[in-house]
Motif scaffolding. Sequence first.
Motif, PDB file in Angstrom:
ATOM      1  N   LEU A   1      26.817  -8.821  -5.461  1.00  0.00           N
ATOM      2  CA  LEU A   1      25.676  -8.149  -6.336  1.00  0.00           C
ATOM      3  C   LEU A   1      25.873  -8.324  -7.417  1.00  0.00           C
ATOM      4  N   ASN A   2      25.073  -8.490  -8.406  1.00  0.00           N
ATOM      5  CA  ASN A   2      25.351  -8.889 -10.075  1.00  0.00           C
ATOM      6  C   ASN A   2      24.548  -8.424 -10.917  1.00  0.00           C
TER       7      ASN A   2
ATOM      8  N   LEU B   1      20.005  -1.199  -6.602  1.00  0.00           N
ATOM      9  CA  LEU B   1      19.503  -1.906  -5.384  1.00  0.00           C
ATOM     10  C   LEU B   1      18.473  -2.068  -5.591  1.00  0.00           C
ATOM     11  N   SER B   2      17.242  -2.733  -6.813  1.00  0.00           N
ATOM     12  CA  SER B   2      16.153  -2.632  -6.934  1.00  0.00           C
ATOM     13  C   SER B   2      15.565  -3.108  -5.850  1.00  0.00           C
ATOM     14  N   THR B   3      13.932  -3.006  -5.691  1.00  0.00           N
ATOM     15  CA  THR B   3      12.610  -4.185  -4.409  1.00  0.00           C
ATOM     16  C   THR B   3      13.904  -5.488  -4.832  1.00  0.00           C
ATOM     17  N   PRO B   4      13.860  -6.090  -6.403  1.00  0.00           N
ATOM     18  CA  PRO B   4      14.479  -7.470  -6.321  1.00  0.00           C
ATOM     19  C   PRO B   4      15.194  -8.008  -5.708  1.00  0.00           C
ATOM     20  N   LEU B   5      16.354  -7.154  -6.088  1.00  0.00           N
ATOM     21  CA  LEU B   5      17.314  -7.330  -5.901  1.00  0.00           C
ATOM     22  C   LEU B   5      17.700  -7.470  -4.378  1.00  0.00           C
ATOM     23  N   MET B   6      17.195  -6.324  -3.416  1.00  0.00           N
ATOM     24  CA  MET B   6      17.015  -6.128  -2.130  1.00  0.00           C
ATOM     25  C   MET B   6      16.245  -8.348  -1.180  1.00  0.00           C
ATOM     26  N   LEU B   7      15.399  -8.087  -2.066  1.00  0.00           N
ATOM     27  CA  LEU B   7      14.741  -9.285  -1.767  1.00  0.00           C
ATOM     28  C   LEU B   7      15.342 -10.344  -1.438  1.00  0.00           C
ATOM     29  N   GLU B   8      16.434 -10.451  -2.573  1.00  0.00           N
ATOM     30  CA  GLU B   8      17.211 -11.535  -2.964  1.00  0.00           C
ATOM     31  C   GLU B   8      18.024 -11.605  -1.668  1.00  0.00           C
ATOM     32  N   ILE B   9      19.205 -10.069  -1.084  1.00  0.00           N
ATOM     33  CA  ILE B   9      20.202 -10.307  -0.305  1.00  0.00           C
ATOM     34  C   ILE B   9      19.423 -10.342   0.887  1.00  0.00           C
ATOM     35  N   ASN B  10      18.100 -10.285   0.754  1.00  0.00           N
ATOM     36  CA  ASN B  10      17.773 -10.260   3.021  1.00  0.00           C
ATOM     37  C   ASN B  10      17.427 -12.761   1.933  1.00  0.00           C
ATOM     38  N   LYS B  11      17.101 -13.182   1.546  1.00  0.00           N
ATOM     39  CA  LYS B  11      16.829 -14.573   1.133  1.00  0.00           C
ATOM     40  C   LYS B  11      18.514 -14.717   1.382  1.00  0.00           C
ATOM     41  N   ALA B  12      19.020 -14.357   0.859  1.00  0.00           N
ATOM     42  CA  ALA B  12      20.563 -15.071   1.204  1.00  0.00           C
ATOM     43  C   ALA B  12      21.035 -14.473   2.811  1.00  0.00           C
ATOM     44  N   LEU B  13      21.033 -14.170   2.991  1.00  0.00           N
ATOM     45  CA  LEU B  13      20.609 -12.688   4.192  1.00  0.00           C
ATOM     46  C   LEU B  13      20.602 -14.487   5.797  1.00  0.00           C
ATOM     47  N   ASP B  14      19.223 -14.750   5.004  1.00  0.00           N
ATOM     48  CA  ASP B  14      18.452 -15.691   6.145  1.00  0.00           C
ATOM     49  C   ASP B  14      19.205 -17.365   5.456  1.00  0.00           C
TER      50      ASP B  14
ATOM     51  N   GLY C   1      30.218  -6.005  -4.410  1.00  0.00           N
ATOM     52  CA  GLY C   1      29.766  -5.896  -5.482  1.00  0.00           C
ATOM     53  C   GLY C   1      30.971  -6.175  -6.528  1.00  0.00           C
ATOM     54  N   SER C   2      30.930  -5.492  -7.670  1.00  0.00           N
ATOM     55  CA  SER C   2      32.015  -5.150  -8.965  1.00  0.00           C
ATOM     56  C   SER C   2      33.043  -4.786  -8.501  1.00  0.00           C
ATOM     57  N   GLU C   3      34.344  -4.184  -9.754  1.00  0.00           N
ATOM     58  CA  GLU C   3      35.281  -3.775  -9.420  1.00  0.00           C
ATOM     59  C   GLU C   3      35.031  -2.094  -9.835  1.00  0.00           C
ATOM     60  N   ARG C   4      33.685  -1.817 -10.124  1.00  0.00           N
ATOM     61  CA  ARG C   4      33.382  -0.694 -10.595  1.00  0.00           C
ATOM     62  C   ARG C   4      32.138  -0.163  -9.942  1.00  0.00           C
ATOM     63  N   ALA C   5      31.352  -1.176  -9.097  1.00  0.00           N
ATOM     64  CA  ALA C   5      30.875  -0.499  -8.203  1.00  0.00           C
ATOM     65  C   ALA C   5      30.361  -1.505  -7.427  1.00  0.00           C
ATOM     66  N   PHE C   6      30.185  -1.274  -6.919  1.00  0.00           N
ATOM     67  CA  PHE C   6      29.610  -2.009  -4.834  1.00  0.00           C
ATOM     68  C   PHE C   6      28.272  -1.568  -4.575  1.00  0.00           C
ATOM     69  N   ALA C   7      27.577  -0.765  -5.151  1.00  0.00           N
ATOM     70  CA  ALA C   7      26.767  -0.526  -5.652  1.00  0.00           C
ATOM     71  C   ALA C   7      25.805   1.512  -5.809  1.00  0.00           C
ATOM     72  N   ALA C   8      25.413   1.663  -6.542  1.00  0.00           N
ATOM     73  CA  ALA C   8      24.610   3.130  -7.277  1.00  0.00           C
ATOM     74  C   ALA C   8      23.637   3.730  -6.662  1.00  0.00           C
ATOM     75  N   GLY C   9      23.459   2.887  -5.717  1.00  0.00           N
ATOM     76  CA  GLY C   9      22.141   3.501  -4.710  1.00  0.00           C
ATOM     77  C   GLY C   9      21.044   2.468  -5.103  1.00  0.00           C
ATOM     78  N   ALA C  10      20.048   3.256  -4.671  1.00  0.00           N
ATOM     79  CA  ALA C  10      18.521   2.643  -5.284  1.00  0.00           C
ATOM     80  C   ALA C  10      18.258   2.705  -6.180  1.00  0.00           C
TER      81      ALA C  10
END
Length: 260
Positions: A20-21, A29-42, A57-66
Amino acid sequence: STYNFILTSRPEPNVSLITLNRPKALNALSTPLMLEINKALDEAENDADIGAIVLTGSERAFAAGADIKEMKDKQFAEVYTSDFLQNWTRITQVRKPIIAAVSGYALGGGCELAMACDIILASPTAVFGQPEINLGIIPGAGGTQRLTHAIGKSRAMEIVLTGRNFSAKEAEAWGLVSRVVGEGEGEVVKEALKMASTIASKGRISVQAAKEAVNSAYELPLGEGLRLERRLFHPLFATNDQKEGMGAFAEKRKANFTNN
Ligand code: HXC
């Protein structure tokens, strides 16, 4: 593919790494970000060379939420009719194993994303939580269900109702994560890649069957789960990998699985 909010790579021959970048927003985790995760998973799912996936994610955050800024002005009719958060289902349908390598914040949707993976490895810096109650909502991507399955009702209630964060150490003691790795930058990703490589070296068919069987423990009553396990076990005797695996044992050599 090129992405705006994630990075993808193949640091091991049979392992896909999704990073996650979106650093300025702590990987919200915005909708555009989730769509990219889904594409990469596909992509990883459809790539026959890939045997396991690492999500980090990064050292500071895997993800701070939706993404709170994206959600802030949404109305009921919109979230209901568009089935807001349906994008979060894809990851749970991936048949290849996914390991979450968590450093820093894994809050709200970030914690839920990690829990949607098959294995969580945590850095000592990892901070988990379901702070949605502080925002006037509840966890909406599996937090009330997966956290309760993982750590039990009383702890899950405490976390979800108070919104307090919990540490890597607590997450390990409670069984949410399989292991807290050593300190050091990048250590958790290194460990996750090593684990993913090990998994990718096994037979794909048996790995997939094993994941399906373990997951069914969350969905089915014991009798049905045991029945499914047996139904997944028997057909493995029709695979070359079973002949190879057992043959290699008898011949005292290392098995070389060919995924058929
Ligand atoms: C949008 C976010 C964000 C989020 C952080 N940011 N989390 N933006 N959505 N979830 C942004 C901040 O607004 C800020 O942007 C930048 O990232 C850096 O964050 P800071 O708050 O300045 O950092 P810090 O002071 O170190 O605090 C870190 C933090 C805090 C404790 C993690 O950011 C925080 O509490 N975030 C929200 C955590 C949360 O409530 N998560 C649950 C979301 S609800 P600017 O532009 O100001 O620099 C949820 C619902 C799930 O996940 C439903 C199903 C998916």
